[in-house]
Every structure is written in C-alpha cells, then in structure tokens.
Design an enzyme around this catalytic site. Structure first.
Site, PDB file in Angstrom:
ATOM      1  N   HIS A  54      74.538 -43.161  -2.658  1.00  7.03           N
ATOM      2  CA  HIS A  54      75.522 -43.089  -1.573  1.00  7.03           C
ATOM      3  C   HIS A  54      75.037 -43.973  -0.431  1.00  7.03           C
ATOM      4  CE1 HIS A  54      72.610 -39.999  -0.401  1.00  7.03           C
ATOM      5  NE2 HIS A  54      73.108 -39.993   0.811  1.00  7.03           N
ATOM      6  N   HIS A  63      74.157 -43.782   2.681  1.00  6.55           N
ATOM      7  CA  HIS A  63      73.312 -43.411   3.829  1.00  6.55           C
ATOM      8  C   HIS A  63      72.056 -44.287   3.871  1.00  6.55           C
ATOM      9  CE1 HIS A  63      75.065 -39.112   4.599  1.00  6.55           C
ATOM     10  NE2 HIS A  63      75.806 -40.076   5.113  1.00  6.55           N
ATOM     11  N   ASP A  67      68.920 -43.868   4.398  1.00  6.91           N
ATOM     12  CA  ASP A  67      67.670 -43.530   3.700  1.00  6.91           C
ATOM     13  C   ASP A  67      67.761 -43.774   2.192  1.00  6.91           C
ATOM     14  OD1 ASP A  67      69.456 -41.287   3.885  1.00  6.91           O
ATOM     15  OD2 ASP A  67      67.864 -39.927   3.262  1.00  6.91           O
ATOM     16  N   HIS A  73      78.289 -34.250  -1.251  1.00  6.15           N
ATOM     17  CA  HIS A  73      77.419 -34.530  -0.102  1.00  6.15           C
ATOM     18  C   HIS A  73      78.194 -35.225   1.023  1.00  6.15           C
ATOM     19  CE1 HIS A  73      74.014 -35.760   2.275  1.00  6.15           C
ATOM     20  NE2 HIS A  73      74.205 -37.037   2.018  1.00  6.15           N
TER      21      HIS A  73
HETATM   22 ZN   LIG Z   1      69.085 -38.574   1.705  1.00  6.02          ZN
END
Ligand SMILES: [Zn+2]
Length: 257
Positions: A62, A64, A66, A149
């Site tokens: 995904h 994001h 990180d 998520h």
């Molecule tokens: Zn994460």
C-alpha cells in the site's frame, strides 16, 4: 534453496537506531523479489552484499511512506550501478506492482529530473495491483488479497493488499498492514508455512490467538509496532503464547525457506 532477507523491520515510527522501515527480499531461482520498499532498503541490501541487479519484481502492499519510501532509491541505485559500472540487469525488466499508480508515477517523475532523464537500458513496467494472481514465473507466484487497512473512495479500487507468496514449495503470507487479523482469514485458511505479520496495529496476544486457531506453521513478526519496539524482552515473553513458535526478526536477518 529460497531465502528471505529482511532489510527493514520498523513500522512507521520516527527514525530508530539500527532499524529501517519495512522491506524484505525473497531470493528464489537466482532472482530477487522485493516486498515493500521502506526507506533505505536498497542501501541496506547493497551494503550487506545483496545484488541489486538480480531484481525481477517489486510488490508494494500500500502507498504509505513506511512501505514505499525507499522505492525511488532502489530504482536510482539500480540504474546507477548499471550505468556507472557498465553492468547488466539479470532480468530484461523490472516489474513494479502497486495498488496506487499515482504514487509510482510521482516517484518516476522525480527520477526523470535526476540524471539522464532516467533513461535505462532495461524496461521498468508498472502494474496496478488488484485481487488475484498478480505475478507468476518459474520461481514464484504472488496472489493479492485486498484488506481494510485503507479506506477507499467511491469507485476507486482497494488501496491496501496482503500477499500470498508461493516459492520453493512453501506458502508465505505477508500481511502488509491489516485492519484486523480477520483480513488474513482467506489467505491462511488452507494453511501456510509462514505468516509474516505486522504489529503496528495489533497486540501480540491477539495475533497469537489468531495463529493458534489456524493451520499456520510458523509466525514471524516483520514490521514492528511500539509494543515490540519499546520493550523487546517483554515481547519475547509474549510470543511464547504462539504454540507453533514465533520469531521477531531484525534488520539484516535472513531465513531459509
Ligand atoms: Zn506500515
């Protein structure tokens, strides 16, 4: 024998000593398959002796930071080594799989302003991840399962995925980030050899309960939340609740499948 190299094991925290954001590489059949690309992943890989030119595909769970913050560096370092040392990529192309094409396009656009319009002597092909088999070659098969998520807008596809990875006769489930362990039900119900699990959003005790009730042979924590990061000795005690055994990996660890 296929191996997994863990390059980064941190969740999206502030910078932490000795621990980068999540990324791991599966080495199978002489090629490297990257799963997530947290910041510094290519630097860590290169400095630990992993051949960046053996990359064949990169799978992003995904968008994001990180999980994708090191993708630009990975692409830049590969091109740098190929052009500077006049070497060739092991494969003819790099396949990038992402659930959000705009984030890859932004990365690629930025790369075009770095050197040589980022012209490469190999192809970089991007693919939108959606449910189902996303990649299969003679070494590895990767199937995507959307999870909850990330919220999605009306008419937009799912933005966050977990992956079922089949390599060397083993089934490996990578959670990515999930809203709850229920997101993983369909991936593990037929059994798996390894569950590579995040703890940024889950308590160890809940994950242990989930794993104990399902045909999962081994649990590996790969993307650590604060419950682990703030108190490793306590976390090592808590993982004893996992009947099949569990492991908390560190940056630089390697396991043989
Ligand atoms: Zn994460």
């Amino acid at each position: 024998m296929a191996k997994i190299h863990f390059l980064g094991t941190c969740s999206g925290t502030e910078p932490m000593e000795g621990r980068n954001h999540v990324s791991f590489v599966i080495n199978a059949g002489g090629f490297n398959y990257w799963f997530d690309a947290g910041e510094n992943c290519s630097r860590s890989a290169y400095l630990s002796g992993i051949d960046l030119l053996k990359v064949k595909a990169v799978f992003i769970s995904h968008p994001h930071y990180d999980h994708i913050g090191g993708l630009m560096g990975l692409m830049w370092n590969i091109r740098k080594i190929v052009t500077y040392f006049r070497k060739s990529l092991a494969s003819e192309s790099i396949e990038i799989f992402t659930p959000k094409m705009e984030s890859w396009e932004g990365i690629y656009k930025t790369l075009q302003y770095t050197e040589g319009n980022f012209v490469c002597p190999y192809k970089i092909n991007s693919h939108l991840v959606r449910d189902g088999v996303v990649f299969e070659d003679e070494n590895i098969k990767v199937t995507a399962f959307h999870n909850h998520h990330l919220q999605t807008e009306e008419g937009e596809g799912w933005l966050s995925y977990s992956y079922l990875i089949e390599a060397d006769g083993k089934k490996i489930v990578f959670s990515g980030d999930v809203k709850s362990t229920a997101d993983l039900e369909a991936l593990v119900s037929d059994g798996c050899d390894y569950l590579l699990m995040e703890t940024g959003h889950h308590k160890i005790s809940d994950v242990a309960e989930f794993v104990n009730a399902r045909p999962i042979k081994s649990l590996i924590f790969v993307h650590h939340g604060l419950e682990i990061l703030n108190d490793f000795p306590a976390a090592y005690e808590k993982i004893k609740a996992v009947k099949v055994g569990a492991k908390i990996v560190d940056d630089g660890d390697t396991i043989e499948l």
